[in-house]
Design a protein around this motif. Sequence first.
Motif, short mmCIF file in Angstrom:
data_model
loop_
_atom_site.label_atom_id
_atom_site.label_comp_id
_atom_site.label_asym_id
_atom_site.label_seq_id
_atom_site.Cartn_x
_atom_site.Cartn_y
_atom_site.Cartn_z
N SER A 66 -65.10 -73.09 -47.89
CA SER A 66 -64.38 -71.83 -47.77
C SER A 66 -64.22 -70.92 -49.04
O SER A 66 -63.51 -69.78 -49.12
N GLN B 183 -69.76 -69.24 -41.35
CA GLN B 183 -71.34 -68.39 -42.64
C GLN B 183 -70.03 -67.62 -43.00
O GLN B 183 -69.30 -67.45 -43.48
N LEU B 184 -70.60 -68.48 -44.82
CA LEU B 184 -69.46 -67.81 -45.70
C LEU B 184 -69.31 -65.77 -45.99
O LEU B 184 -70.68 -65.37 -45.34
N THR B 185 -68.82 -65.69 -47.00
CA THR B 185 -69.10 -63.78 -47.13
C THR B 185 -70.63 -64.39 -48.01
O THR B 185 -71.09 -64.66 -48.91
N SER B 186 -71.72 -63.25 -48.14
CA SER B 186 -73.14 -63.01 -48.70
C SER B 186 -72.37 -63.01 -50.11
O SER B 186 -72.27 -62.51 -50.72
N ASN C 9 -65.16 -67.48 -49.87
CA ASN C 9 -65.23 -66.97 -49.86
C ASN C 9 -63.45 -65.58 -50.07
O ASN C 9 -63.70 -64.62 -50.73
#
Length: 205
Positions: free
Chosen positions: A200, A41-44, A203
């Motif tokens: 990615s 999961q990536l930073t929202s 991020n």
Amino acid sequence: MRRSTLSILTVLVVFSALALSGCVGSGKRLNLDFKPQGGLQLTSGVVQLVVVDNRASKNLVGPEATSRELLKESQPGILDLTTTMPNGTTISLSHLSVPALVFESIKNKLASLGVTANPDTAGAKARVTVYVTEFVIDVEGNDYVGRVAMRAVIDRPGIQTIHNTVASAQGSKFKLVGDMGANDPLTDALNKCVNALDFSGINTF
């Protein structure tokens, strides 16, 4: 027994004639099934998503399939798309151009990683520009072959940091009759290509 054998032969002859004329299994738009694979999961947050059609040929249907009058409904470059998200939700869209289909696929891929993608800059922490370099379905020998290639650039105007990710994929399937079997190889290539892109770098911003 003789009458039964003749009936079977008659059916086979008629079926073969229809196959050669391309009348069986034709007349439908390509309908791709995209399944974004969940990953780290990536930073929202929100990103601006831009799709650029950089294909040398803008033809969705290749020259061999076109010359055989196959995939007529998609020869103008129009497809349908059904996306199945990791939670089981399905999203169906129709009459999409190649850039529009790629936009929806990437948007849903990013959503599966926790990032919202919009076409504008409002609230965006980064920009994701996807260059479509190949997106084609054609006939090669006895197979339908689909090829998809993309390059994604992740950046933010005014900041020198840039992330690049490239992916390409091919899918093939034995050509049955008419248009039958054409959805699978292009679906396979789309899934492999989009899911192979590394987002990615988002991020970083």
